[in-house]
Design a protein around this motif. Structure first.
Motif, PDB file in Angstrom:
ATOM      1  N   ILE A 158      93.249  78.191  -6.760  1.00 17.71           N
ATOM      2  CA  ILE A 158      91.830  78.051  -6.411  1.00 17.71           C
ATOM      3  C   ILE A 158      91.264  76.806  -7.092  1.00 17.71           C
ATOM      4  CG2 ILE A 158      89.527  79.053  -6.715  1.00 17.71           C
ATOM      5  CD1 ILE A 158      90.929  81.842  -6.440  1.00 17.71           C
ATOM      6  N   LEU A 159      91.561  76.649  -8.373  1.00 21.35           N
ATOM      7  CA  LEU A 159      91.046  75.489  -9.105  1.00 21.35           C
ATOM      8  C   LEU A 159      91.634  74.180  -8.582  1.00 21.35           C
ATOM      9  CD1 LEU A 159      90.925  76.879 -12.754  1.00 21.35           C
ATOM     10  CD2 LEU A 159      88.996  76.420 -11.218  1.00 21.35           C
ATOM     11  N   LYS A 160      92.893  74.198  -8.190  1.00 24.09           N
ATOM     12  CA  LYS A 160      93.525  72.993  -7.625  1.00 24.09           C
ATOM     13  C   LYS A 160      92.843  72.613  -6.311  1.00 24.09           C
ATOM     14  CE  LYS A 160      96.924  69.959  -7.001  1.00 24.09           C
ATOM     15  NZ  LYS A 160      97.120  68.792  -7.825  1.00 24.09           N
ATOM     16  N   GLN A 161      92.652  73.596  -5.439  1.00 28.75           N
ATOM     17  CA  GLN A 161      91.983  73.343  -4.160  1.00 28.75           C
ATOM     18  C   GLN A 161      90.552  72.858  -4.396  1.00 28.75           C
ATOM     19  OE1 GLN A 161      93.315  73.707  -0.932  1.00 28.75           O
ATOM     20  NE2 GLN A 161      91.437  72.661  -0.363  1.00 28.75           N
ATOM     21  N   PHE A 162      89.869  73.490  -5.331  1.00 27.09           N
ATOM     22  CA  PHE A 162      88.496  73.105  -5.681  1.00 27.09           C
ATOM     23  C   PHE A 162      88.462  71.671  -6.205  1.00 27.09           C
ATOM     24  CE2 PHE A 162      84.886  73.721  -8.907  1.00 27.09           C
ATOM     25  CZ  PHE A 162      83.891  73.460  -7.984  1.00 27.09           C
ATOM     26  N   SER A 163      89.404  71.331  -7.060  1.00 26.87           N
ATOM     27  CA  SER A 163      89.479  69.980  -7.618  1.00 26.87           C
ATOM     28  C   SER A 163      89.703  68.938  -6.522  1.00 26.87           C
ATOM     29  CB  SER A 163      90.608  69.914  -8.648  1.00 26.87           C
ATOM     30  OG  SER A 163      90.805  68.598  -9.081  1.00 26.87           O
ATOM     31  N   GLN A 164      90.597  69.241  -5.597  1.00 28.01           N
ATOM     32  CA  GLN A 164      90.849  68.317  -4.486  1.00 28.01           C
ATOM     33  C   GLN A 164      89.589  68.146  -3.631  1.00 28.01           C
ATOM     34  OE1 GLN A 164      94.255  70.185  -2.634  1.00 28.01           O
ATOM     35  NE2 GLN A 164      95.703  69.035  -3.895  1.00 28.01           N
ATOM     36  N   SER A 165      88.877  69.235  -3.429  1.00 28.52           N
ATOM     37  CA  SER A 165      87.636  69.174  -2.646  1.00 28.52           C
ATOM     38  C   SER A 165      86.577  68.342  -3.360  1.00 28.52           C
ATOM     39  CB  SER A 165      87.105  70.585  -2.384  1.00 28.52           C
ATOM     40  OG  SER A 165      88.002  71.315  -1.589  1.00 28.52           O
ATOM     41  N   ILE A 166      86.474  68.500  -4.671  1.00 26.18           N
ATOM     42  CA  ILE A 166      85.509  67.712  -5.445  1.00 26.18           C
ATOM     43  C   ILE A 166      85.821  66.224  -5.311  1.00 26.18           C
ATOM     44  CG2 ILE A 166      84.829  67.100  -7.808  1.00 26.18           C
ATOM     45  CD1 ILE A 166      84.852  70.064  -8.466  1.00 26.18           C
ATOM     46  N   GLN A 167      87.092  65.871  -5.379  1.00 24.34           N
ATOM     47  CA  GLN A 167      87.479  64.464  -5.233  1.00 24.34           C
ATOM     48  C   GLN A 167      87.069  63.928  -3.863  1.00 24.34           C
ATOM     49  OE1 GLN A 167      91.667  64.322  -6.144  1.00 24.34           O
ATOM     50  NE2 GLN A 167      91.335  64.665  -8.324  1.00 24.34           N
ATOM     51  N   GLU A 168      87.278  64.722  -2.824  1.00 26.67           N
ATOM     52  CA  GLU A 168      86.880  64.314  -1.472  1.00 26.67           C
ATOM     53  C   GLU A 168      85.363  64.181  -1.365  1.00 26.67           C
ATOM     54  OE1 GLU A 168      88.473  66.606   1.785  1.00 26.67           O
ATOM     55  OE2 GLU A 168      90.419  66.758   0.781  1.00 26.67           O
ATOM     56  N   ILE A 169      84.655  65.143  -1.920  1.00 25.41           N
ATOM     57  CA  ILE A 169      83.186  65.111  -1.885  1.00 25.41           C
ATOM     58  C   ILE A 169      82.681  63.856  -2.580  1.00 25.41           C
ATOM     59  CG2 ILE A 169      81.106  66.220  -2.813  1.00 25.41           C
ATOM     60  CD1 ILE A 169      82.635  68.937  -2.304  1.00 25.41           C
ATOM     61  N   ASP A 170      83.208  63.575  -3.756  1.00 25.06           N
ATOM     62  CA  ASP A 170      82.772  62.395  -4.502  1.00 25.06           C
ATOM     63  C   ASP A 170      83.098  61.103  -3.750  1.00 25.06           C
ATOM     64  OD1 ASP A 170      81.761  64.020  -6.487  1.00 25.06           O
ATOM     65  OD2 ASP A 170      83.437  63.703  -7.868  1.00 25.06           O
ATOM     66  N   ALA A 171      84.260  61.060  -3.119  1.00 24.67           N
ATOM     67  CA  ALA A 171      84.670  59.855  -2.391  1.00 24.67           C
ATOM     68  C   ALA A 171      83.841  59.638  -1.124  1.00 24.67           C
ATOM     69  CB  ALA A 171      86.152  59.944  -2.034  1.00 24.67           C
ATOM     70  N   ASN A 172      83.465  60.722  -0.470  1.00 26.17           N
ATOM     71  CA  ASN A 172      82.781  60.614   0.821  1.00 26.17           C
ATOM     72  C   ASN A 172      81.265  60.741   0.747  1.00 26.17           C
ATOM     73  OD1 ASN A 172      85.275  60.374   2.143  1.00 26.17           O
ATOM     74  ND2 ASN A 172      85.499  62.584   2.254  1.00 26.17           N
ATOM     75  N   ASN A 173      80.736  60.990  -0.434  1.00 21.57           N
ATOM     76  CA  ASN A 173      79.295  61.200  -0.573  1.00 21.57           C
ATOM     77  C   ASN A 173      78.734  60.434  -1.765  1.00 21.57           C
ATOM     78  OD1 ASN A 173      78.737  63.536   1.477  1.00 21.57           O
ATOM     79  ND2 ASN A 173      80.575  64.137   0.372  1.00 21.57           N
ATOM     80  N   SER A 174      79.095  59.176  -1.859  1.00 23.31           N
ATOM     81  CA  SER A 174      78.690  58.385  -3.023  1.00 23.31           C
ATOM     82  C   SER A 174      77.171  58.222  -3.120  1.00 23.31           C
ATOM     83  CB  SER A 174      79.364  57.016  -2.996  1.00 23.31           C
ATOM     84  OG  SER A 174      79.004  56.319  -1.817  1.00 23.31           O
ATOM     85  N   GLN A 175      76.480  58.324  -2.007  1.00 21.69           N
ATOM     86  CA  GLN A 175      75.026  58.159  -2.014  1.00 21.69           C
ATOM     87  C   GLN A 175      74.278  59.473  -2.242  1.00 21.69           C
ATOM     88  OE1 GLN A 175      73.716  55.101  -1.958  1.00 21.69           O
ATOM     89  NE2 GLN A 175      75.799  54.306  -1.803  1.00 21.69           N
ATOM     90  N   ALA A 176      75.004  60.577  -2.278  1.00 17.32           N
ATOM     91  CA  ALA A 176      74.359  61.887  -2.443  1.00 17.32           C
ATOM     92  C   ALA A 176      73.827  62.045  -3.864  1.00 17.32           C
ATOM     93  CB  ALA A 176      75.355  63.000  -2.138  1.00 17.32           C
ATOM     94  N   SER A 177      72.742  62.777  -3.976  1.00 22.81           N
ATOM     95  CA  SER A 177      72.179  63.063  -5.299  1.00 22.81           C
ATOM     96  C   SER A 177      73.075  64.070  -6.015  1.00 22.81           C
ATOM     97  CB  SER A 177      70.771  63.642  -5.158  1.00 22.81           C
ATOM     98  OG  SER A 177      70.836  64.946  -4.598  1.00 22.81           O
ATOM     99  N   GLN A 178      72.853  64.223  -7.301  1.00 22.22           N
ATOM    100  CA  GLN A 178      73.633  65.200  -8.063  1.00 22.22           C
ATOM    101  C   GLN A 178      73.408  66.607  -7.523  1.00 22.22           C
ATOM    102  OE1 GLN A 178      72.677  64.619 -12.205  1.00 22.22           O
ATOM    103  NE2 GLN A 178      74.068  62.886 -12.397  1.00 22.22           N
ATOM    104  N   ALA A 179      72.186  66.914  -7.150  1.00 21.30           N
ATOM    105  CA  ALA A 179      71.877  68.240  -6.600  1.00 21.30           C
ATOM    106  C   ALA A 179      72.620  68.467  -5.287  1.00 21.30           C
ATOM    107  CB  ALA A 179      70.372  68.388  -6.402  1.00 21.30           C
ATOM    108  N   GLU A 180      72.669  67.440  -4.451  1.00 24.52           N
ATOM    109  CA  GLU A 180      73.388  67.563  -3.177  1.00 24.52           C
ATOM    110  C   GLU A 180      74.889  67.742  -3.417  1.00 24.52           C
ATOM    111  OE1 GLU A 180      70.587  64.875  -0.208  1.00 24.52           O
ATOM    112  OE2 GLU A 180      71.957  63.845  -1.594  1.00 24.52           O
ATOM    113  N   LYS A 181      75.421  66.989  -4.371  1.00 28.36           N
ATOM    114  CA  LYS A 181      76.848  67.127  -4.688  1.00 28.36           C
ATOM    115  C   LYS A 181      77.152  68.519  -5.228  1.00 28.36           C
ATOM    116  CE  LYS A 181      78.223  62.351  -5.414  1.00 28.36           C
ATOM    117  NZ  LYS A 181      78.819  61.378  -6.337  1.00 28.36           N
TER     118      LYS A 181
END
Length: 105
Positions: A37-60
């Motif tokens: 679960i943590l591995k999948q979550f970590s991979q998702s966080i990396q994708e979110i950060d890479a694809n949403n650089s303009q998003a606010s911290q709250a949105e992230k």
């Protein structure tokens, strides 16, 4: 819901993430599939950060919450072996010859 990125960055265990986001979870599922679960979550966080650089911290953080929920839900109906998130599950043993690789002459 308002979450604090500083507090999020201090979280360590799977249970802490679920509690932070106030997501319900079955402790037995987390106990068995914690690393996956943590591995999948970590991979998702990396994708979110890479694809949403303009998003606010709250949105992230909102996207992170959804990612954790999705990572958990994968393991409600699947096993770590089926998901093969870790390299060890993907490696073919070097000292084994598969029956399908044996040709008859």
């Amino acid at each position: 819901m308002t979450w604090d990125i500083e507090q999020f960055n201090k979280l360590v265990s799977a249970e802490e993430y679920f509690e932070f986001f106030q997501l319900p979870y079955d402790p037995r599922v987390v106990q068995v599939s914690r690393l996956h679960i943590l591995k999948q979550f970590s991979q998702s966080i990396q994708e979110i950060d890479a694809n949403n650089s303009q998003a606010s911290q709250a949105e992230k953080l909102d996207l992170y919450c959804t990612a954790l929920k999705q990572a958990y839900e994968v393991f409600l109906s699947s096993t770590p072996l089926e998901q093969k998130l870790f390299k060890v599950f993907k490696q073919k043993p070097k000292n084994i010859v598969m029956l399908t690789e044996i040709a008859t002459s």
